[in-house]
Design a protein around this motif. Structure first.
Motif, PDB file in Angstrom:
ATOM      1  N   UNK B 252       0.863  -1.192   0.000  1.00 32.98           N
ATOM      2  CA  UNK B 252       0.000   0.000   0.000  1.00 32.98           C
ATOM      3  C   UNK B 252       0.897   1.238   0.000  1.00 32.98           C
ATOM      4  N   UNK B 253       0.838   1.970  -1.092  1.00 38.15           N
ATOM      5  CA  UNK B 253       1.671   3.167  -1.238  1.00 38.15           C
ATOM      6  C   UNK B 253       3.068   2.880  -1.759  1.00 38.15           C
ATOM      7  N   UNK B 254       3.423   1.594  -1.899  1.00 37.17           N
ATOM      8  CA  UNK B 254       4.732   1.233  -2.448  1.00 37.17           C
ATOM      9  C   UNK B 254       4.512   0.540  -3.798  1.00 37.17           C
ATOM     10  N   UNK B 255       5.538   0.466  -4.601  1.00 32.55           N
ATOM     11  CA  UNK B 255       5.508  -0.213  -5.899  1.00 32.55           C
ATOM     12  C   UNK B 255       4.309   0.245  -6.724  1.00 32.55           C
ATOM     13  N   UNK B 256       4.018   1.527  -6.660  1.00 35.51           N
ATOM     14  CA  UNK B 256       2.818   1.967  -7.374  1.00 35.51           C
ATOM     15  C   UNK B 256       3.082   3.219  -8.168  1.00 35.51           C
ATOM     16  N   UNK B 257       2.186   3.501  -9.090  1.00 32.52           N
ATOM     17  CA  UNK B 257       2.338   4.693  -9.906  1.00 32.52           C
ATOM     18  C   UNK B 257       1.203   5.674  -9.635  1.00 32.52           C
ATOM     19  N   UNK B 258       0.220   5.231  -8.841  1.00 33.41           N
ATOM     20  CA  UNK B 258      -0.930   6.108  -8.626  1.00 33.41           C
ATOM     21  C   UNK B 258      -0.610   7.225  -7.626  1.00 33.41           C
ATOM     22  N   UNK B 259      -1.574   8.062  -7.419  1.00 33.69           N
ATOM     23  CA  UNK B 259      -1.391   9.248  -6.575  1.00 33.69           C
ATOM     24  C   UNK B 259      -0.872   8.885  -5.181  1.00 33.69           C
ATOM     25  N   UNK B 260       0.145   9.575  -4.736  1.00 34.32           N
ATOM     26  CA  UNK B 260       0.631   9.350  -3.374  1.00 34.32           C
ATOM     27  C   UNK B 260       1.547   8.157  -3.233  1.00 34.32           C
ATOM     28  N   UNK B 261       1.666   7.330  -4.258  1.00 34.00           N
ATOM     29  CA  UNK B 261       2.503   6.135  -4.134  1.00 34.00           C
ATOM     30  C   UNK B 261       3.927   6.424  -4.579  1.00 34.00           C
ATOM     31  N   UNK B 262       4.824   5.528  -4.171  1.00 35.83           N
ATOM     32  CA  UNK B 262       6.207   5.630  -4.628  1.00 35.83           C
ATOM     33  C   UNK B 262       6.533   4.390  -5.452  1.00 35.83           C
ATOM     34  N   UNK B 263       7.487   4.514  -6.381  1.00 40.17           N
ATOM     35  CA  UNK B 263       7.765   3.371  -7.250  1.00 40.17           C
ATOM     36  C   UNK B 263       8.618   2.269  -6.587  1.00 40.17           C
ATOM     37  N   UNK B 264       9.321   2.601  -5.488  1.00 41.87           N
ATOM     38  CA  UNK B 264      10.221   1.596  -4.931  1.00 41.87           C
ATOM     39  C   UNK B 264       9.487   0.614  -4.025  1.00 41.87           C
ATOM     40  N   UNK B 265      10.197  -0.450  -3.676  1.00 43.35           N
ATOM     41  CA  UNK B 265       9.660  -1.484  -2.783  1.00 43.35           C
ATOM     42  C   UNK B 265      10.181  -1.182  -1.381  1.00 43.35           C
ATOM     43  N   UNK B 266       9.343  -1.359  -0.372  1.00 43.60           N
ATOM     44  CA  UNK B 266       9.780  -1.028   0.986  1.00 43.60           C
ATOM     45  C   UNK B 266      10.474  -2.184   1.705  1.00 43.60           C
ATOM     46  N   UNK B 267      10.659  -3.280   1.014  1.00 43.99           N
ATOM     47  CA  UNK B 267      11.560  -4.377   1.429  1.00 43.99           C
ATOM     48  C   UNK B 267      11.169  -5.195   2.657  1.00 43.99           C
ATOM     49  N   UNK B 268      10.732  -4.555   3.721  1.00 40.16           N
ATOM     50  CA  UNK B 268      10.519  -5.308   4.965  1.00 40.16           C
ATOM     51  C   UNK B 268       9.068  -5.748   5.138  1.00 40.16           C
ATOM     52  N   UNK B 269       8.157  -5.242   4.283  1.00 40.37           N
ATOM     53  CA  UNK B 269       6.720  -5.397   4.567  1.00 40.37           C
ATOM     54  C   UNK B 269       6.212  -6.817   4.389  1.00 40.37           C
ATOM     55  N   UNK B 270       6.759  -7.555   3.400  1.00 42.52           N
ATOM     56  CA  UNK B 270       6.267  -8.922   3.211  1.00 42.52           C
ATOM     57  C   UNK B 270       6.522  -9.717   4.483  1.00 42.52           C
ATOM     58  N   UNK B 271       7.734  -9.555   5.014  1.00 41.91           N
ATOM     59  CA  UNK B 271       8.086 -10.322   6.208  1.00 41.91           C
ATOM     60  C   UNK B 271       7.243  -9.898   7.407  1.00 41.91           C
ATOM     61  N   UNK B 272       7.006  -8.589   7.557  1.00 42.32           N
ATOM     62  CA  UNK B 272       6.266  -8.236   8.773  1.00 42.32           C
ATOM     63  C   UNK B 272       4.777  -8.551   8.662  1.00 42.32           C
TER      64      UNK B 272
END
Lengths: 148, 1016
Positions: B252-272
């Motif tokens: 949510x808000x990562x790896x996205x192109x829509x409003x408010x999102x950023x293109x990068x991956x936040x790395x730790x979220x899958x694990x948490x």
């Protein structure tokens, strides 16, 4: 005999088996609560007397768990322990208690699963064997508080 | 030694940010004798991690793991902690920075505040807090073990200042406190400024902030937390009911192109997210369903793949591959029920689907805050497009300004182990700019003299830790303490919240003094991890540190018997009785010390080994670097370009030249380790060197293992049987050396996870997704018309790597997922390879005749060498053959045996950049060890009672180290400097003349008595 809860004493070396037991904890692997661990620096520290005393005081089974063969933090403490356990087993056979109540196991620090499985299998084996005859004998003589 | 380093340079490092990274860097530097100023803008240190309930992959409670670190940090005399402080200005340059610091008023005298909480109870609005959920946590301290342990007053919110001052029993409130400024000289600076979490309010599709049962992952974490707003009860914010179905939405808000999102991956979220789902299932079992909506599960860290499998197979977490498009409220009879409908397109289906959940967790990623961007601007540190610090591949923690280093989330999104690795790397780089004068042990702890307990009656104190839910959630700790109070000699027994927290440790000291205790039993977690903390506490209270017995109630009781609380409770009592029995037999002991050898052995001459050797050699240490092949360079010798396009061979050539030209480094090629003895600070390692296998013995204080891993070449999919089948590593060279060949290719198929994430090699090899994307982009650059298909299971492109993945898709590279039970089928077709796979979007089988099939084969552990070295050095390994570190989260490069460290691919598969960071981290850890002048050998030493010794020689034969000998007086003698403390001689002695201190026979028998007095 279904309600028989054996008491098992496990002498575990600090570097491998005790760490494996902690690892089993981190991984939340369940095993029977019958097993009580006594930490020793190395299984080489466990003498025949320690094992015999545990049985005399009321343990239904005793095992010694150390590092894998050739992997002992103190070079050869585990080989020493293996020999001692074999000696105690023979002695127990001779006096009619049964050597199968005592065992030596080897595992590395990372083997949480092996620790849990060993604890489970050994507990079931002792449960099948029934109470330690030495303890039952003492109970009959009224030397120890009434057994379950 | 470097001449330019002199005493004019500062010995001080300024660390900005007191989260996990800042704390680790501060501790590393302080232990190596450096002075540190640690500043944090908040009123207590600990950062983001202190808000978490538990952390992966141990699913341990954070507070238990973090708080010993924090009390360490408060204790360290080399660390000056400045909270509520920010860096306003910076002048000077590397070696001689001058930083202007501004400290906001706290309105509390830190020396007087005891954190009794009276101010908060009477004037809650006046006390500062960090909100977790919309309502207040039970206490306003950010977490129960806050450092510094003191409140902070919000003076503007206070209407009656005089009354507030009046309620403080300690007189600690300072209404006239003012903002202060300071100037600090520093040789180097570490920025560990951390990051914020994304606020999903800006997304209009998920209804966050509108529907109360849509929460962020951090809020969910706070709900699960025992110190959180609900006291650990899992309830929905809307109606306080326990949810039965919880969903997580990833990215949510990562790896996205829509409003408010950023293109990068936040790395730790899958694990948490996995962790939150697993903890939820663990605590509420069958009552609750957990579902994770994801695009790719990015579990690429060490053993993280096994964690994913556990979530799937053991915990029954459900996975749905889809990015939901909407969340809408569910209605019943025209009224909102509080439940939520998640609308999504199932992957590979054309029909939209919707499913109802009671609660939805939005997995939010990391964002650099404006404050941190402004800080970077003030310090002249360049940032990338997304506000993270700009760094180079081969200098992963160096910022654009010489002398300023970065670590943790501010560098790029990452998890805690990687943050700690970078913190170590930053500490290593920073100390290279400090004066070479090491001032160690100049400030001694003010310890009280040890009390002589001879002749005293035994007075035992028992403390039972509840470790939040970890122990207290399974057994009744109060009942145990009450029962133990009835035992002979036990004069005090009480429960302590978090046994290892600062306030609990102080409470233990207080009871020791008040009750004149001379023995202590602590029921807590494992003595392996916490014995030192409690020993230290005894020593501070004036008792010898060996008069304590730690009973492992957590790792070996409540964690393993949560399903049978009655059995767990009776076992806990038995274990405590054993502890009380044993502690009666303890007596004061003295540690033995020996002088320390400060030389270093590095095993493995790849980039990791060389980088670690260079970092230590530049710090003035003598290093022996041994390499089994004829060349330095390791796997990097075969690698041409990194994902970012850096020239690996050029870097390698420079590095090799630096290593071979460094007078502090002795390079031994074609060298293998053959034997090893000794202990940390005095190792002796035998190596055979050169074609003639000449034997040499190296004497060294520490050992660093950087033996790498092997490129995997499984004989699958015609690899080695057909010339059109190559690995990514082969292709890397082809692209570099034979571009014409690449230009002629028409169809290229890449298959991911070949030989990884399979039963034979269960973990993710981590480098293969980036290799595939790197090579695909290079092929596209040479040959834009080539068709490239990447068949994958999960594309794992963490952090900024995601941008390369996006670029590859923009360039027309086709990515198609496959399942393990529906592998692509490969067949030879003349010069070509026919590849058949299922395309889930088309819903049909596709056949691609390809002129090049590229297998992403990743790494396998170098089983042969890690097994040999594991045996020679007595080091544990993971089940797949990598070295096993001491603590996956908190000590990622320390091996369990003191004096051994691991870095690079010998730890787990990783790329060059991460290997370099680990190499620097290991150098930092090594320096903390080498800073001391003496080795503490502990007190577990065998002692001979000469009156009982019959000189029978059994001990002489039993000792694995040949230490005992018969002395001139005719009895056995054991040199404490040589004794390793295994106790083999003690149990072999027929006359019971030998006792191993700390583990005497009567102590073991007392444990047995403690056990059987209850069960007999």
């Amino acid at each position: 005999m279904e309600s028989f809860q054996p008491v098992i004493v496990a002498f575990c070396c600090h570097y491998c088996a005790y760490t494996a037991a902690d690892m089993a904890g981190s991984k939340r692997l369940h095993y029977p609560a019958n097993v009580k661990i006594i930490r020793v620096p190395c299984t080489g520290k466990v003498s025949a007397l320690h094992i015999m005393e545990a049985l005399r005081k009321g343990a239904d089974g005793v095992y010694v768990a150390g590092c894998l063969d050739g992997d002992c933090h103190f070079r050869s403490g585990n080989t020493c322990a293996t020999k001692r356990v074999a000696y105690v087993k023979k002695l127990l056979d001779e006096i009619g208690i049964g050597g199968e109540r005592v065992e030596m196991f080897a595992m590395s620090a990372g083997m949480g699963e092996v620790f849990a499985r060993t604890a489970t299998d050994f507990t079931e084996k002792i449960r099948d064997l029934g109470p330690n005859p030495a303890r039952v004998g003492l109970d009959k003589l009224g030397c120890v508080g009434a057994g379950a | 030694m470097q001449e330019q380093r002199n005493s004019e340079l500062s010995n001080k490092v300024l660390i900005v940010g007191g989260g996990m990274g800042g704390i680790r860097a501060a501790l590393d530097l302080a232990e190596a004798g450096r002075d540190v100023v640690l500043v944090d803008k908040s009123y207590s240190i600990g950062g983001l991690m202190t808000s978490l309930d538990r952390t992966f992959p141990t699913n341990n409670c954070d507070l238990c793991t973090l708080s010993p670190r924090l009390s360490e940090s408060g204790r360290q005399l080399h660390i000056e902690l400045m909270t509520m402080t920010e860096v306003g200005s910076l002048t000077g340059s590397v070696g001689k920075f001058k930083a202007g610091l501004t400290t906001r008023p706290r309105y509390i005298d830190l020396h007087k505040c005891t954190a009794c909480g009276e101010c908060y109870r009477q004037f809650p609005e006046c006390v500062r807090f960090t909100p977790g959920l919309d309502h207040r946590a039970p206490t306003c301290m950010r977490y129960p073990q806050a450092t510094p342990y003191a409140f902070s007053i919000d003076i503007d919110a206070c209407k009656d200042i005089e009354a507030l001052v009046g309620v403080c029993p300690a007189g600690a409130i300072l209404p006239d406190d003012r903002q202060t400024t300071h100037e600090v000289d520093a040789g180097a600076i570490i920025l560990a400024a951390g990051s914020e979490l994304f606020d999903p309010r800006v997304l209009d599709t998920y209804g966050y902030g509108v529907y109360p049962n849509v929460v962020t992952s951090l809020e969910y974490e706070r709900i699960l937390s025992a110190s959180g707003p609900t006291g650990g009860a899992l309830v929905r914010p809307s109606d306080g009911k326990k949810p039965r179905k919880v969903a997580w939405i990833q990215c949510v808000g990562s790896r996205g192109l829509q409003k408010g999102s950023v293109p990068y991956c936040s790395s730790a979220c899958c694990m948490y997210a996995l962790k939150e789902a697993m903890v939820t299932r663990e605590r509420f079992l069958e009552d609750i369903e957990t579902t994770i909506f994801y695009m790719d599960m990015r579990t690429y860290g060490k053993d993280y793949e096994l964690y994913l499998q556990r979530a799937k197979n053991d915990y029954g977490v459900r996975f749905v591959r889809s990015r939901p498009h909407s969340i809408d409220p569910a209605f019943s009879d025209g009224a909102m029920t509080g439940a939520l409908d998640i609308g999504y397109m199932p992957y590979g289906s054309n029909l939209p689907a919707a499913e109802e959940f009671d609660m939805v967790v939005l997995t939010v990623g990391f964002r650099v805050s404006n404050e941190v961007r402004e800080l970077a601007a003030r310090l002249g540190v360049e940032l990338n497009d997304h506000g993270f610090a700009k760094t180079e591949t081969f200098e992963p923690v160096a910022s654009s300004t010489p002398g300023i280093y970065v670590c943790g989330l501010f560098e790029t999104p990452k998890d805690i182990p990687e943050t700690l690795v970078q913190a170590g790397a930053a500490a290593c780089c920073a100390s290279a700019h400090l004066s070479s004068l090491r001032v160690v042990n100049d400030k001694k702890d003010d310890l009280p003299p040890e009390r002589d307990i001879t002749g005293e009656d035994k007075r035992i104190g028992v403390f039972v830790c509840d470790c939040e839910n970890n122990i207290g959630g399974v057994i009744d700790v109060k009942a145990i303490a009450a029962e133990l109070l009835g035992l002979p000699d036990v004069v005090a027994a009480e429960t302590i919240g978090h046994g290892c927290s600062r306030d609990s440790l102080e409470r233990i000291q207080e009871v020791i003094r008040k009750e004149k205790l001379n023995r202590v039993v602590i029921g807590a977690c494992s003595p392996r991890t916490h014995e030192a903390v409690f020993q230290d506490t005894l020593r501070k209270a004036g008792l010898n540190k060996y008069l304590v017995e730690i009973v492992n109630l957590r790792d070996q009781d409540t964690w393993v018997h949560p399903d049978k609380p009655a059995f767990a409770a009776s076992k806990a009592k038995e274990l405590m009785h054993m502890g009380v029995g044993a502690v009666r037999m303890t007596h004061p002991l003295t540690d033995y010390t020996l002088p320390m050898n400060k030389d270093v052995l590095v095993v493995g001459g790849g980039v990791t080994g060389m980088k670690a050797a260079l970092s230590l050699a530049d710090g003035g240490f003598k290093v022996s670097l041994i390499e089994r092949s004829q060349h330095l360079g390791g796997n990097a010798r075969k690698l041409r370009r990194t994902l970012g396009g850096d020239d690996v061979q050029a870097y390698l050539a420079t590095l090799v030249a630096k290593v071979e030209g460094n007078e502090n480094i002795q390079v031994l090629k074609q060298a293998v380790v053959v034997d090893h003895t000794g202990m940390a600070g005095m190792f002796k390692t035998g190596v055979q060197v050169g074609p003639r296998m000449v034997y040499r013995q190296l004497v060294h204080g520490i050992t660093i293992l950087a033996t790498g891993a092997l490129p995997n070449r499984p004989s699958e999919m015609l690899l080695g049987k057909h010339k059109a089948v190559v690995t990514q590593l082969d292709l890397d060279s082809v692209i570099e050396d034979d571009p014409e060949k690449v230009k002629a290719l028409q169809n290229i198929v890449m298959v991911q996870c070949v030989g990884s994430r399979v039963p034979e090699n269960p973990n993710c090899s981590r480098i293969c997704c980036q290799s595939a994307v790197k090579n695909a982009l290079r092929i596209k650059a040479l040959n834009p018309d080539a068709s490239i298909y990447v068949l994958y299971r999960d594309m794992r492109m963490p952090g900024m790597q995601e941008e390369y993945y996006t670029r590859a898709r923009e360039k027309g590279v086709v990515f198609v997922p496959y399942e393990l039970d529906d592998m692509p089928v490969v067949g030879a077709d003349g010069d070509k390879i026919s590849v058949t796979f299922t395309d889930p979007v088309l819903g049909s089988t596709v056949n691609v005749p390809s002129d090049c099939l590229v297998l992403s084969t990743g790494f396998v552990a170098d089983e042969e060498s890690t097994e040999d070295l594991g045996i020679i050095f007595h080091l544990p390994r993971t089940s797949d053959g990598y070295f096993l570190e001491d603590h996956v989260k908190l000590r990622p490069v320390d091996l369990p045996t003191p004096g051994f460290f691991v870095a690079g691919a010998a730890h787990s598969p990783k790329n060059l950049r991460d290997s370099i960071a680990q190499a620097q981290a290991v150098a930092s850890r090594a320096q903390t060890f080498l800073a001391g002048d003496a080795i503490n050998m502990g007190a577990a030493i065998a002692k001979v009672d000469s009156n009982r010794c019959a000189a029978c020689l059994i001990c002489v034969r039993a000792c694995p180290f040949d230490v005992p000998f018969i002395n001139s007086e005719g009895h056995s003698e054991i040199d404490p400097a040589k004794c390793h403390g295994c106790g083999t001689c003690a149990s072999a002695c027929p006359a019971e003349a030998i006792a191993l201190m700390q583990y005497e026979d009567d102590l073991i028998f007392a444990k047995l008595d403690g056990l059987f007095e209850r069960t007999a």
